[in-house]
Design an enzyme around this catalytic site. Structure first.
Site, PDB file in Angstrom:
ATOM      1  N   SER A   1       0.835  -1.193   0.000  1.00  0.00           N
ATOM      2  CA  SER A   1       0.000   0.000   0.000  1.00  0.00           C
ATOM      3  C   SER A   1       0.871   1.245   0.000  1.00  0.00           C
ATOM      4  O   SER A   1       2.017   1.216   0.435  1.00  0.00           O
ATOM      5  CB  SER A   1      -0.876   0.013   1.248  1.00  0.00           C
ATOM      6  OG  SER A   1      -0.041   0.118   2.399  1.00  0.00           O
ATOM      7  N   LYS A   2       0.290   2.330  -0.466  1.00  0.00           N
ATOM      8  CA  LYS A   2       1.111   3.529  -0.607  1.00  0.00           C
ATOM      9  C   LYS A   2       1.421   4.186   0.727  1.00  0.00           C
ATOM     10  O   LYS A   2       2.318   5.017   0.807  1.00  0.00           O
ATOM     11  CB  LYS A   2       0.477   4.512  -1.592  1.00  0.00           C
ATOM     12  CG  LYS A   2      -0.800   5.165  -1.156  1.00  0.00           C
ATOM     13  CD  LYS A   2      -1.208   6.183  -2.232  1.00  0.00           C
ATOM     14  CE  LYS A   2      -2.573   6.765  -1.945  1.00  0.00           C
ATOM     15  NZ  LYS A   2      -3.042   7.635  -3.034  1.00  0.00           N
TER      16      LYS A   2
END
Length: 487
Positions: A255-256
RNA sequence: GCUCCCAUCGUCUAGAGGCCUAGGACAACGGAUUCUCAGUCCGUGAACCGGGGUUCGAAUCCCCGUGGGAGUACCA
């Protein structure tokens, strides 16, 4: 039959490193078997899709060198390659109607509220959470009447209620099995008439002659629906192969928040496509000769899909940096110069507008730009504390500012105007809360301190645009160093 | 909650019953080279999740636990 594979990213944001990973696998597979590699854009969610994103994906793939043989920008014999365009051609509607006519799909009039309450009840009763098939047995005449009356509805797939589903994924030792009764009556057509991913992907894979679908394991659970759809539509299904998902250090799906996931970021950081691809290739896969450094063309020659791991690899930038070092040092002189120029230019372009008006000679640029190019500053205590002020009070102010910066960074609001607004309001609050702090928190003093801490000088172009250019990461590092200096 | 998937050093992996005293790479640590740093070279520590089977023999096969992950949307 010759191999045809695809990647089907959804243009909902920055081009994703996961797309590059799956793209690489598919690209190698196509190359290895003399097949074709297709790019298709899955933009059936009108809410989430951004037109800019589609272009960015195309550019990112070009930058990486993952060339596709057919795609939105280059066309091909099975176009269009963008689902919204295919939707306008009525493609998905046609297949939905076929299923309806065959009795393999049905209209559903349930409201979002009803669906939510059904779900809540099932969860409370520790039952599997799925659609209760409320509309499945509606009399056809009634359904027709309600549709004619304009009642909003979706089209759902009629999934068998007994029996077992089984599929052998060539990467997994045991067949993937599931009881049909545990599988939801998937929505095929949304109330707005657009198809869901499930319908669109199955239809397009068939129409585009896709022979192998190599995708992430997050899709494994919807495999039964996809195979069922193929069967009911009379298609010969492609072979489905599910590979592991890229992970954060804590093993959750990448995930970012926890990793740089945007391909734009890697490019901006100066990572070489060769290095990024090489790194990706080493995740969940290994070269049969044990080689660590290779091009994707070299990989494709020996690529074996069966060597791909199903265990989700942790994405570790340390390894990327090592590979990047190897590749960078082997670069021809020309390209090294180009890379260095690109790095300088990137910063130059951001800085130039800020510095333009205070230059009288070209060389002045170097003077003003220096704090932006240097990695760290040496801050002196006496420069940070204005005359007549208390060091610990200054430290407190800087700590509060650092907190504000962290919050802005977390919210991805690192822009000059947001930084200025947040810092100003912070100063006002502190002044109001403690009158003794008021002088220190006046913009004239407070901003000066912030300038010293972050740029290491008493003078600079307008502070907040400077901080924007400096970036959240370096701003925070410098604040931390300044705070340390005041201890 | 329910369903499914997975499981070798901190990380990426080699390993498809004996070649395993479990190999390599990154990272870490120590040393050499060097004015410094990077690099390079040499070296050190570090793993088969647990328990049962099967077998002459298991990291490799089976079962059960445990742990992790994913899905559960009119998102993909």
């Amino acid at each position: 039959m010759s191999v045809r594979v695809r990647i089907a990213p959804s243009p909902t944001g920055d081009p994703h490193v996961g797309t590059a990973y799956i793209g690489l696998l598919n690209w190698c597979f196509a190359r290895r078997h003399g097949g074709r590699f297709v790019l298709r854009l899955e933009d059936t969610d009108q809410e989430r899709c951004q037109p800019k994103s589609a272009q960015a994906i195309i550019e990112a793939l070009r930058w990486l060198g993952l060339a596709y043989d057919e795609g939105p920008d280059i066309g091909g014999p099975h176009g269009p390659y963008v689902q919204s365009e295919r939707h306008r051609l009525g493609i998905y509607r046609r297949y939905a109607e076929q299923l309806l006519a065959q009795g393999d799909a049905y209209p559903c009039f349930c409201s979002t509220e009803r669906l939510a309450s059904v779900r809540a009840a099932q969860l409370a009763a520790r039952q599997p959470v799925m659609y209760d098939r409320h509309c499945r047995e509606l009399a056809p005449a009634e359904a027709r009447a309600r549709i004619a009356a304009g009642e909003p509805h979706v089209i759902r797939l009629k999934v068998p209620t007994s029996g077992e589903f089984s599929y052998r994924d060539r990467l997994r030792p045991k067949p993937f099995t599931k009881r049909w009764e545990e599988i939801d009556d998937q929505v095929l057509l949304k109330a707005d008439g657009w198809p869901t991913y499930h319908l669109a992907a199955v239809v397009d894979d068939h129409l585009m002659g896709i022979t192998h679908v190599i995708r992430a394991e997050e899709w494994l659970n919807s495999l039964p629906k996809h195979l069922l759809l193929n069967e009911r539509l009379g298609f010969t299904p492609p072979e489905y192969i599910h590979v592991g998902l890229l992970r954060n250090a804590d093993k959750s799906k990448i995930s970012k928040r926890k990793n740089p996931t945007s391909l734009l970021w890697y490019r901006a950081q100066g990572y070489l496509p060769e290095a990024l691809l090489n790194f990706l290739a080493l995740l969940g896969h290994s070269h049969p000769e044990g080689r660590e450094q290779f091009t994707i063309a070299e990989l494709a020659e020996v690529f074996d899909i069966e060597r791909v791991h199903v265990t989700g690899p942790v994405f570790d930038l340390k390894k990327l940096d090592h590979l990047q070092g190897l590749w960078f040092r082997q670069l021809p002189a020309e390209r090294v110069r180009a890379e260095v120029h690109a790095a300088i230019d990137a910063r130059f372009d951001a800085l130039y507008p800020l510095l333009r008006e205070r230059m009288t000679r070209g060389g002045d640029f170097l003077h003003w730009a220096e704090p932006f190019y240097s990695a760290a500053l040496t801050v002196r205590r006496e420069d940070l504390v204005p005359a007549g002020q208390d060091a610990s009070a200054v430290r407190g102010l800087l700590e509060a500012m650092a907190g504000t910066c962290a919050a802005l960074q977390a919210e991805e609001r690192w822009t000059a105007s947001d930084i200025e607004a947040a810092i100003r309001s912070l100063c006002e609050q502190r002044a109001a809360a403690d009158p003794a702090q008021a002088p220190l928190c006046a913009p004239k003093l407070a901003f000066g301190i912030l300038r010293q801490a972050t740029l290491g000088r008493p003078h600079s172009p307008p502070l907040f645009p400077c901080l924007e250019v400096l970036g959240a990461v370096r701003t925070r590092e410098r604040l931390a160093a300044a705070i340390q200096a005041l201890r």
